[in-house]
Design a protein around this motif. Structure first.
Motif, PDB file in Angstrom:
ATOM      1  N   VAL A 596       0.862  -1.203   0.000  1.00 34.72           N
ATOM      2  CA  VAL A 596       0.000   0.000   0.000  1.00 34.72           C
ATOM      3  C   VAL A 596       0.884   1.234   0.000  1.00 34.72           C
ATOM      4  CG1 VAL A 596      -1.896  -1.173   1.182  1.00 34.72           C
ATOM      5  CG2 VAL A 596      -0.149  -0.014   2.514  1.00 34.72           C
ATOM      6  N   ASP A 597       0.268   2.368  -0.399  1.00 36.54           N
ATOM      7  CA  ASP A 597       0.970   3.648  -0.435  1.00 36.54           C
ATOM      8  C   ASP A 597       0.607   4.417   0.831  1.00 36.54           C
ATOM      9  OD1 ASP A 597       2.250   5.977  -0.987  1.00 36.54           O
ATOM     10  OD2 ASP A 597       0.991   6.538  -2.694  1.00 36.54           O
ATOM     11  N   LEU A 598       1.571   4.654   1.718  1.00 36.18           N
ATOM     12  CA  LEU A 598       1.322   5.350   2.982  1.00 36.18           C
ATOM     13  C   LEU A 598       0.907   6.799   2.747  1.00 36.18           C
ATOM     14  CD1 LEU A 598       4.278   3.994   5.192  1.00 36.18           C
ATOM     15  CD2 LEU A 598       1.903   3.231   5.125  1.00 36.18           C
ATOM     16  N   THR A 599       1.462   7.416   1.722  1.00 36.08           N
ATOM     17  CA  THR A 599       1.104   8.818   1.418  1.00 36.08           C
ATOM     18  C   THR A 599      -0.388   8.936   1.114  1.00 36.08           C
ATOM     19  OG1 THR A 599       3.308   9.204   0.528  1.00 36.08           O
ATOM     20  CG2 THR A 599       1.578  10.767  -0.103  1.00 36.08           C
ATOM     21  N   GLN A 600      -0.888   8.041   0.299  1.00 38.40           N
ATOM     22  CA  GLN A 600      -2.306   8.070  -0.064  1.00 38.40           C
ATOM     23  C   GLN A 600      -3.186   7.791   1.148  1.00 38.40           C
ATOM     24  OE1 GLN A 600      -3.265   5.346  -3.178  1.00 38.40           O
ATOM     25  NE2 GLN A 600      -5.375   6.071  -3.402  1.00 38.40           N
ATOM     26  N   LEU A 601      -2.774   6.820   2.045  1.00 36.97           N
ATOM     27  CA  LEU A 601      -3.565   6.503   3.232  1.00 36.97           C
ATOM     28  C   LEU A 601      -3.668   7.716   4.157  1.00 36.97           C
ATOM     29  CD1 LEU A 601      -2.518   2.870   4.270  1.00 36.97           C
ATOM     30  CD2 LEU A 601      -4.737   3.656   3.486  1.00 36.97           C
ATOM     31  N   VAL A 602      -2.565   8.425   4.350  1.00 39.72           N
ATOM     32  CA  VAL A 602      -2.582   9.606   5.223  1.00 39.72           C
ATOM     33  C   VAL A 602      -3.513  10.677   4.645  1.00 39.72           C
ATOM     34  CG1 VAL A 602      -1.197  11.487   6.132  1.00 39.72           C
ATOM     35  CG2 VAL A 602      -0.304   9.151   6.183  1.00 39.72           C
ATOM     36  N   GLN A 603      -3.427  10.909   3.347  1.00 41.65           N
ATOM     37  CA  GLN A 603      -4.281  11.932   2.715  1.00 41.65           C
ATOM     38  C   GLN A 603      -5.758  11.564   2.834  1.00 41.65           C
ATOM     39  OE1 GLN A 603      -2.616  12.051  -1.227  1.00 41.65           O
ATOM     40  NE2 GLN A 603      -1.050  13.582  -0.689  1.00 41.65           N
ATOM     41  N   GLN A 604      -6.089  10.256   2.665  1.00 43.10           N
ATOM     42  CA  GLN A 604      -7.481   9.821   2.791  1.00 43.10           C
ATOM     43  C   GLN A 604      -7.981   9.998   4.223  1.00 43.10           C
ATOM     44  OE1 GLN A 604      -7.634   5.805   1.401  1.00 43.10           O
ATOM     45  NE2 GLN A 604      -7.482   6.358  -0.774  1.00 43.10           N
ATOM     46  N   ALA A 605      -7.141   9.667   5.198  1.00 40.89           N
ATOM     47  CA  ALA A 605      -7.543   9.802   6.597  1.00 40.89           C
ATOM     48  C   ALA A 605      -7.799  11.263   6.948  1.00 40.89           C
ATOM     49  CB  ALA A 605      -6.464   9.204   7.496  1.00 40.89           C
ATOM     50  N   ARG A 640      -7.219   2.371  10.212  1.00 40.76           N
ATOM     51  CA  ARG A 640      -7.856   2.513  11.526  1.00 40.76           C
ATOM     52  C   ARG A 640      -6.906   3.186  12.514  1.00 40.76           C
ATOM     53  NH1 ARG A 640     -11.637  -0.032  14.935  1.00 40.76           N
ATOM     54  NH2 ARG A 640     -11.836   1.359  16.737  1.00 40.76           N
ATOM     55  N   MET A 641      -5.612   2.852  12.449  1.00 43.49           N
ATOM     56  CA  MET A 641      -4.628   3.485  13.328  1.00 43.49           C
ATOM     57  C   MET A 641      -4.527   4.977  13.034  1.00 43.49           C
ATOM     58  SD  MET A 641      -1.255   4.731  13.423  1.00 43.49           S
ATOM     59  CE  MET A 641      -0.548   4.088  11.938  1.00 43.49           C
TER      60      MET A 641
END
Length: 741
Positions: A596-605, A640-641
Motif C-alpha cells: 500500500v501507499d502510505l502517502t495516499q492513506l494519510v491523505q485519505q484519513a 484505523r490506526m
C-alpha cells in the motif's frame, strides 16, 4: 512362610553341591583319586625336604678345611680380646686378688702352694703377652674360631628331618667319588626311586646354589658361618666351601613300615584315603544333583514372584542392586576358590576334612546362589516392561552423582576451589599419618600447615561467614524485607551471587511497584468501563421511557429518537472497540498484508475529518512527500490506526491551534508524526496514556472510548513497528515508525 522358601533353598543346595563337586573334580580330583599316597604331592614335598637335608649334611657338606682357610682376625678383634677384662694393670690385679686367699690357705702344703703360684704367674705372663704381641693374640683367636666352626658343622650334620622319616639310600657321585650308603637297598619298601641317566640324576645343591633361593635354613646357616668366621663370605668363598651343585646316581627308598599303623606317616596316609573317599562321594553327589536339577527339581521363576522382600528390593536403586549382585557374584567365586583351596590344603596335609566346616560352607554357598537366582529372575521379569530400565537408570545414585558433579561445574571457580580444598584435606590427613612415623616429615608437614593450611582455612572460614550473611539476607528477602542491599566483598563467586541477589531485590521492588500500579489501573479500568457504558445506556433508558408518553409531539419524538440513535451508536462503537482490543491482545486477529501507499492513506484519513476540522476549528498542517511511500501492511487496520490518531487530535486539541501531521522517510523506515496542543492539562504518566479507557480528559466530558491509543499501539505492534508518545507541557506528540517495502 517357610513353604515359600523351601523349594528355593533345595534348588540352591543342589546347585551348591553340583558346583562344589565339579570344582573339586576338575581341580585336583583326578590327581588324588587315581594316585596312591606315595605318589601324592604331600609325600613328594617330604621327599624334597629329605633330599635337601641329605645334600647339606651328607652328600654335599661344608668343607671345614676350606672354611678354616678363610678365617681371619681384625685389629678390632685383637683389641677387643686384649681389653675385654680391662687394662693390663686391672687384669693383673684381678688375678693376684683371685689367688691371694688360695695361696695363703695352702701355706702348709708347699707343693700345692707352689702349683698355685706357678698357675698365677703363668696367667699373668699370658696377660702380659696379650698386650705385647699381636701375633700371639691372633693365634689364640683363630684357634677359638676353628673350634666353633667344627662344632657348628658337626651340629648341622647331626640335624634330622622334623618328621623323622627314616630313609635308605645308596648314592654315588656321577663325576666320581665316595659312595654314600645307609641301610640295605634290598628290603621291602613302600616307596623306592632309582636315579639313573634315563630317569634323571639326583641334583644336590650347595650353599651358593640357586636351587635354595631364599631358603630360611640355608640363609641362617650362612649367617652362622659368617658370625664365626668374622668376615663376609663371597660367592667364590661359598663355592670353595661347598660346590654349587652335584649329581648323584643310585637309589633312595622309604620302608613300608613308615606307611603302616604305628609308622611316622600312618596318619597322613589315613587322612589321604579319607580325602579320596570324600572326593568320590562328592563327585557322585554332584552327578546326582545335576540329574535332579534337570529332572525332578527344575528351576521355576514362579518361586521368586511376590516374595515378602520383593517390594523392598524393587525400591532399591539400580546401581545398589548392581553392587549387591557383584558382591554375591564375588562371593560365589570365593565359594568355588574356598572349596578348591580347602581341597588343596587337605591334599597337602594342611588340615583334615571336617563335616561341620563343609556344612557351613555349603549353607553359605546355597544362600549366595539363591540370592543370585532371585536377582537374575527379578531383573528378567521387571525389565521386560518398556522404559523401566531407562527410568531406573536415570534415578540411580550414579546418575545423581554425575548430575551433581555437572551442577558443581556450572560455576567452574567454585568447582575448582572445592576440589582443591578436598584434595588439600586429603593430603593433610596423609601427611599427618606419615609424619607420625618420621619426625622430618612431621616438620615439613608443620611448615605446610602453617604457611598453606592455616591461610587456606582462614580464607575458607571467611567465605563461609560471607555465605552465612548472604543466606541471612536471602531469608530477609523471602520474608519481604527489601530495604537493605547485601554488601559486595571482593570478586569471588559469592560476591557475584550477592550482586545478583541485589539485582533480584531491585527487580522484586519494581515488580511490587508494577503490581500496585496494575491493581490501581485495573480499578480505574473497571470504573471507566462502568462509567462509559452506563452513560449512553442511561440515556437510552431515559429517552425510551420518554417515548412511551403518548402526548409527545412529533418534533419531540423525532428529537428523542435522534438522541437514542446517537447514544446507541456511541454504545455500539464502545463495545466494538472493546472487542477489537481484546482480539488484538489475545493474538487472534489476522492481518491481510499487501503493498500500500502510505502517502495516499494519510491523505485519505485527513480528508475523512475535513468537516470536523472546520467545526472546532483547527488548522491542520499536512506534510507528506509527493512520491509514493510503499509498505507491506494491512491497509484497513493501518487506516484505523491513522483514524484513531487524527480523531484523538480532534477530540483533545485546543480550538484555534495548529495540528501538524508529517509523513517522511527516515532510513529504511516510514515515520509518521502527529503533534497538537492539548485542551486539557496532561498530568498523567505518559506510559499510562497507552492504557485502555485512559483519556487526556480526566473528567471524561469528551466523546470517546479511551481505547484509541491502545488500539493504535496494538496495530503498530502487529506490523512490527514502534509507537512513541512525548508530552512537553501542552504539546502532545505521537511518532509511529514502520518498515518500508
Amino acid at each position: 512362610m517357610m513353604k515359600r522358601y523351601t523349594p528355593i533353598m533345595i534348588w540352591a543346595i543342589l546347585v551348591a553341591i553340583a558346583v562344589s563337586g565339579l570344582v573339586t573334580l576338575t581341580s585336583r580330583g583326578p590327581e588324588i583319586i587315581f594316585k596312591s599316597y606315595p605318589q601324592s604331592q604331600q609325600f613328594q614335598n617330604h621327599l624334597t625336604d629329605i633330599y635337601d637335608e641329605l645334600g647339606r649334611t651328607v652328600l654335599n657338606p661344608v668343607d671345614l678345611e676350606a672354611v678354616e682357610k678363610k678365617l681371619s682376625v681384625t685389629p678390632a678383634e685383637i683389641d677387643e680380646y686384649r681389653t675385654y677384662y680391662g687394662s693390663l694393670a686391672e687384669q693383673i690385679d684381678n688375678i693376684q686378688i683371685q689367688y691371694e686367699d688360695r695361696i695363703r690357705e695352702a701355706e702348709a702344703k708347699a707343693t700345692v702352694k707352689q702349683a698355685l703360684v706357678d698357675e698365677r704367674d703363668g696367667l699373668i705372663e699370658d696377660i702380659r703377652k696379650n698386650f705385647e704381641d699381636d701375633t700371639y693374640v691372633e693365634e689364640k683367636i683363630l684357634s677359638g674360631k676353628k673350634r666353633q666352626l667344627a662344632q657348628l658343622v658337626q651340629d648341622y650334620k647331626s640335624r634330622t628331618s622334623a618328621l623323622g622319616i627314616p630313609i635308605v639310600y645308596d648314592l654315588t657321585p656321577v663325576e666320581g667319588g665316595d659312595t654314600h650308603k645307609k641301610g640295605e637297598v634290598n628290603d621291602s619298601f613302600g616307596y623306592e626311586r632309582m636315579f639313573t641317566e634315563n630317569t634323571g640324576y639326583l641334583k644336590v645343591a650347595g650353599l651358593n646354589s640357586d636351587l635354595y633361593g631364599g631358603n630360611y635354613e640355608v640363609s641362617t646357616y650362612k649367617d652362622e658361618l659368617y658370625n664365626v668366621a668374622g668376615v663376609a663370605l663371597s660367592s667364590e668363598d661359598i663355592n670353595a666351601i661347598t660346590p654349587s651343585s652335584m649329581l648323584y646316581k643310585g637309589t633312595v627308598a622309604v620302608p613300608s613300615s613308615v606307611f603302616k599303623q604305628g609308622g611316622v606317616l600312618y596318619e597322613e596316609v589315613k587322612d589321604y584315603k579319607s580325602i579320596k573317599i570324600m572326593l568320590i562321594m562328592s563327585g557322585i553327589a554332584s552327578i546326582g544333583a545335576l540329574i535332579a536339577l534337570f529332572t525332578v527339581w527344575k528351576f521355576k521363576w514362579t518361586w521368586f514372584v511376590d516374595l515378602p522382600f520383593t517390594k523392598r528390593y524393587d525400591s532399591l536403586r539400580i546401581d545398589l542392586k548392581a553392587g549387591i549382585f557383584l558382591i554375591l557374584l564375588l562371593s560365589l567365586l570365593n565359594f568355588s576358590r574356598e572349596v578348591s583351596g580347602r581341597l588343596n590344603n587337605m591334599a597337602s596335609g594342611g588340615y583334615a576334612f571336617s563335616i561341620p566346616n563343609a556344612v557351613f560352607i555349603f549353607a553359605l554357598g546355597a544362600i549366595v546362589i539363591a540370592l543370585l537366582a532371585f536377582q537374575i529372575g527379578n531383573a528378567i521379569t521387571r525389565y521386560q516392561e518398556p522404559g523401566t530400565l531407562e527410568n531406573e537408570f536415570k534415578n540411580s545414585y550414579t546418575m545423581q552423582l554425575v548430575a551433581s558433579v555437572r551442577e558443581v561445574f556450572l560455576n567452574r571457580s567454585i568447582a575448582i576451589q572445592t576440589f582443591i580444598l578436598l584434595f588439600g584435606f586429603f593430603l593433610a590427613g596423609v601427611g599427618f599419618i606419615f609424619g607420625l612415623f618420621e619426625p622430618m616429615l612431621l616438620l615439613i608437614y608443620a611448615v605446610f600447615v602453617l604457611f598453606l593450611g592455616f591461610p587456606a582455612l582462614f580464607i575458607y572460614i571467611r567465605r563461609m561467614g560471607y555465605l552465612s550473611r548472604i543466606l541471612k539476607a536471602t531469608d530477609d528477602m523471602a520474608a519481604g524485607r527489601l530495604n537493605s542491599d547485601i554488601k559486595v566483598i571482593g570478586r569471588s563467586p559469592l560476591a557475584k551471587h550477592a550482586v545478583n541477589l541485589n539485582n533480584l531485590r531491585e527487580g522484586v521492588e519494581q515488580s511490587v511497584s508494577s503490581q500496585a500500579k496494575s491493581e490501581r489501573l485495573k480499578t480505574e479500568l473497571i470504573t471507566n468501563v462502568s462509567h462509559d457504558l452506563r452513560t449512553p445506556l442511561t440515556s437510552i433508558i431515559t429517552y425510551t421511557d420518554l417515548l412511551k408518553n403518548p402526548n409527545l409531539s412529533d418534533e419531540e419524538r423525532a428529537e428523542y429518537v435522534d438522541v437514542l440513535d446517537r447514544k446507541s451508536q456511541r454504545l455500539k462503537t464502545l463495545i466494538e472497540d472493546l472487542f477489537e482490543v481484546s482480539k488484538m491482545s489475545s493474538g487472534t486477529m489476522e492481518l491481510y498484508k499487501q503493498r500500500v501507499d502510505l502517502t495516499q492513506l494519510v491523505q485519505q484519513a485527513i480528508g475523512e475529518h475535513t468537516e470536523k476540522m472546520a467545526e472546532i476549528p483547527l488548522d491542520f498542517r499536512i506534510s507528506v512527500p509527493e512520491e509514493p511511500m510503499p509498505a507491506v501492511l494491512d491497509g484497513q487496520r493501518w487506516w484505523r490506526m491513522l483514524d484513531n490518531l487524527i480523531g484523538n487530535a480532534l477530540k483533545y486539541s485546543l480550538p484555534g491551534t495548529r495540528v501538524f501531521v508529517t509523513l517522511r522517510q527516515a532510513g529504511g523506515m516510514a515515520e509518521l508524526i502527529v503533534k497538537n496542543i492539548t485542551a486539557y492539562e496532561l498530568n498523567e504518566n505518559v506510559d499510562e496514556l497507552y492504557e485502555r479507557f485512559k483519556r487526556g480528559d480526566a473528567s471524561r466530558h469528551t466523546d470517546g472510548s479511551g481505547l484509541g491509543l491502545a488500539i493504535a499501539q496494538s496495530i503498530v505492534d502487529m506490523h512490527g513497528g514502534t509507537m512513541a508518545i512525548d508530552v512537553d507541557g501542552d504539546l502532545f506528540k505521537v511518532t509511529v515508525r514502520v518498515p518500508l517495502a
